[in-house]
Write a protein that holds these residues in place. Sequence first.
Motif, PDB file in Angstrom:
ATOM      1  N   UNK A  95       0.812  -1.215   0.000  1.00  0.00           N
ATOM      2  CA  UNK A  95       0.000   0.000   0.000  1.00  0.00           C
ATOM      3  C   UNK A  95       0.845   1.264   0.000  1.00  0.00           C
ATOM      4  N   UNK A  96       2.046   1.176   0.534  1.00  0.00           N
ATOM      5  CA  UNK A  96       2.875   2.372   0.732  1.00  0.00           C
ATOM      6  C   UNK A  96       3.983   2.499  -0.294  1.00  0.00           C
ATOM      7  N   UNK A  97       4.596   1.387  -0.650  1.00  0.00           N
ATOM      8  CA  UNK A  97       5.849   1.404  -1.415  1.00  0.00           C
ATOM      9  C   UNK A  97       5.644   0.771  -2.786  1.00  0.00           C
ATOM     10  N   UNK A  98       6.046   1.507  -3.811  1.00  0.00           N
ATOM     11  CA  UNK A  98       5.941   0.979  -5.178  1.00  0.00           C
ATOM     12  C   UNK A  98       7.323   0.832  -5.807  1.00  0.00           C
ATOM     13  N   UNK A  99       8.341   0.755  -4.973  1.00  0.00           N
ATOM     14  CA  UNK A  99       9.710   0.632  -5.472  1.00  0.00           C
ATOM     15  C   UNK A  99       9.951  -0.776  -6.009  1.00  0.00           C
ATOM     16  N   UNK A 100      11.004  -0.968  -6.808  1.00  0.00           N
ATOM     17  CA  UNK A 100      11.326  -2.322  -7.298  1.00  0.00           C
ATOM     18  C   UNK A 100      11.518  -3.323  -6.170  1.00  0.00           C
ATOM     19  N   UNK A 101      12.148  -2.890  -5.081  1.00  0.00           N
ATOM     20  CA  UNK A 101      12.354  -3.796  -3.944  1.00  0.00           C
ATOM     21  C   UNK A 101      11.023  -4.239  -3.347  1.00  0.00           C
ATOM     22  N   UNK A 234      -6.852   4.859   1.049  1.00  0.00           N
ATOM     23  CA  UNK A 234      -7.315   3.619   0.433  1.00  0.00           C
ATOM     24  C   UNK A 234      -7.670   3.817  -1.025  1.00  0.00           C
ATOM     25  N   UNK A 235      -8.123   5.005  -1.384  1.00  0.00           N
ATOM     26  CA  UNK A 235      -8.508   5.270  -2.765  1.00  0.00           C
ATOM     27  C   UNK A 235      -7.359   5.853  -3.578  1.00  0.00           C
ATOM     28  N   UNK A 236      -6.560   6.687  -2.953  1.00  0.00           N
ATOM     29  CA  UNK A 236      -5.538   7.420  -3.707  1.00  0.00           C
ATOM     30  C   UNK A 236      -4.106   6.958  -3.426  1.00  0.00           C
ATOM     31  N   UNK A 237      -3.932   6.025  -2.501  1.00  0.00           N
ATOM     32  CA  UNK A 237      -2.585   5.537  -2.217  1.00  0.00           C
ATOM     33  C   UNK A 237      -1.915   6.327  -1.101  1.00  0.00           C
ATOM     34  N   UNK A 238      -1.118   5.626  -0.303  1.00  0.00           N
ATOM     35  CA  UNK A 238      -0.472   6.277   0.839  1.00  0.00           C
ATOM     36  C   UNK A 238       0.554   7.314   0.395  1.00  0.00           C
ATOM     37  N   UNK A 239       1.507   6.961  -0.494  1.00  0.00           N
ATOM     38  CA  UNK A 239       2.505   7.977  -0.886  1.00  0.00           C
ATOM     39  C   UNK A 239       1.861   9.216  -1.505  1.00  0.00           C
ATOM     40  N   UNK A 240       0.864   8.990  -2.371  1.00  0.00           N
ATOM     41  CA  UNK A 240       0.212  10.114  -3.025  1.00  0.00           C
ATOM     42  C   UNK A 240      -0.545  10.978  -2.008  1.00  0.00           C
ATOM     43  N   UNK A 241      -1.211  10.320  -1.066  1.00  0.00           N
ATOM     44  CA  UNK A 241      -1.953  11.073  -0.055  1.00  0.00           C
ATOM     45  C   UNK A 241      -1.015  11.848   0.857  1.00  0.00           C
ATOM     46  N   UNK A 242       0.100  11.229   1.206  1.00  0.00           N
ATOM     47  CA  UNK A 242       1.084  11.912   2.056  1.00  0.00           C
ATOM     48  C   UNK A 242       1.659  13.127   1.335  1.00  0.00           C
ATOM     49  N   UNK A 243       2.014  12.969   0.069  1.00  0.00           N
ATOM     50  CA  UNK A 243       2.551  14.089  -0.707  1.00  0.00           C
ATOM     51  C   UNK A 243       1.502  15.192  -0.850  1.00  0.00           C
TER      52      UNK A 243
END
Length: 460
Positions: A95-101, A234-243
């Motif tokens: 939910x939070x991280x979309x990195x390759x790792x 939940x709808x817009x994503x954690x990173x996007x919402x935080x930014x």
Amino acid sequence: MTATPARPYSPSPPRADRPALTALKDSLILVALPLAAALALPAAFAGGGTRRWFGGRSEEQRAEAQAAKDAAAAAFYELDSAQRDLRISIETIKAVDDSPAARRAVSDFEAVGRRIDEASHQYIEAVDAHDLDRDDLEASAAAQARDLLTRAKEELGRVKQELDRFAAGLGPLLGKAETQLARLAPAVERARQALLAASGALDAARGSGLRADDLATRLAALAPELTMLNQGAGKHGVPQTLERAERVAREAEAVRAEAGRLPERAAEIDHRLVSLRTRAQALTTRSGQVDPVLSELRRRFTAACWQDLQHVPDQAGENVRQAEEKLAEAQAARDEQRWPDATALLSTVRALLNTTDEAVSAAGDRLTRLNAVQKDPRAEIDRTRFAIRDAQRLAMAGRNTPDPRHARPLDESVARLERAIATLEGRHPDYWHFLTETEAVRQAVAGTVARIREERGTGH
């Protein structure tokens, strides 16, 4: 009729014709008892029942098979619980991280999940292979059931170890994800509070008679952002919402700060309007004094001493006229509360007046300097020679002979000064040329001194 005692309970998974693996896992959570309780059940019912007890080797094999079954059920429950817990961690990371790792961790978890399904299927087949509650269970069948269940338990244990190693490697990713989640709620709340504060500051500014239309427009543009914040991560994503929360808080704070400064800004613009208007009037008066100065310069000195100043009266008058026009425009912008326009216009007025002030002052300064050098050129000569001698002493410090790189420009400065002095001879000396030459000599000497000090400071 005597009631038939109940048989001892033994956890048994559903048969092959029952729901699939996931449903079985959920049911086993309920039936997989703690080990002490599971071992206590057969003993609790050892005294009764309708089973025909054959005793000896057969019952020993049955007991060993039942123990293996209980141990396998405990291993299955432990693995299932660990998988459920780890799935929560994976969902947090996802939910939070979309990195390759992070994407690799999700993929690896799916691979471990397939291994868990395989081990679980082996366990189910082992449980379904033999009914340990049958009265006529043979010793060989019980032994076979024990071996199957033991192998299933060992496989469950190996997969559990794989799961544990995988979980241990998730530490950094999980920590990062949990940190972002911990920041999310406070960030969203800060954004809401910043918007509320900006709205309050805007209302206060309007209450004092300031429209602040541009700030109101900027604040209104943040309304859709607030809507998306309220819809949640939940709808817009954690990173996007935080930014988004941090950006909204930052922009709302800027609106609040500017709204709070509006009364002060209006007062400052009012003060600058008065000050620049007074200065323009003073320059108009001073500009009228340039013509008499030019007249005296023409009468007493050669054309070279005043030709570059002839445009000053006309240019000063034009500059003041333009400044007064811009002042009128700035006043209109202030009245309409177009603060950026008013500020820009006042900056233009100030630049025009500065240019005019310098030009008007230049005429008076020129006459003052020419009067002084005409009366006694010796002061200007001595001042320049002192600068040259001081530089020569620095060049010779700690040396028997000067460095040619330093001696040459200083010698040229001496010759240039002598030539400037020579221009004073004759009936109509060019005093302005003399003054500009001596000033140029001093600047050249200062440049040589700076180079000497720089080279010695760096050890060259």
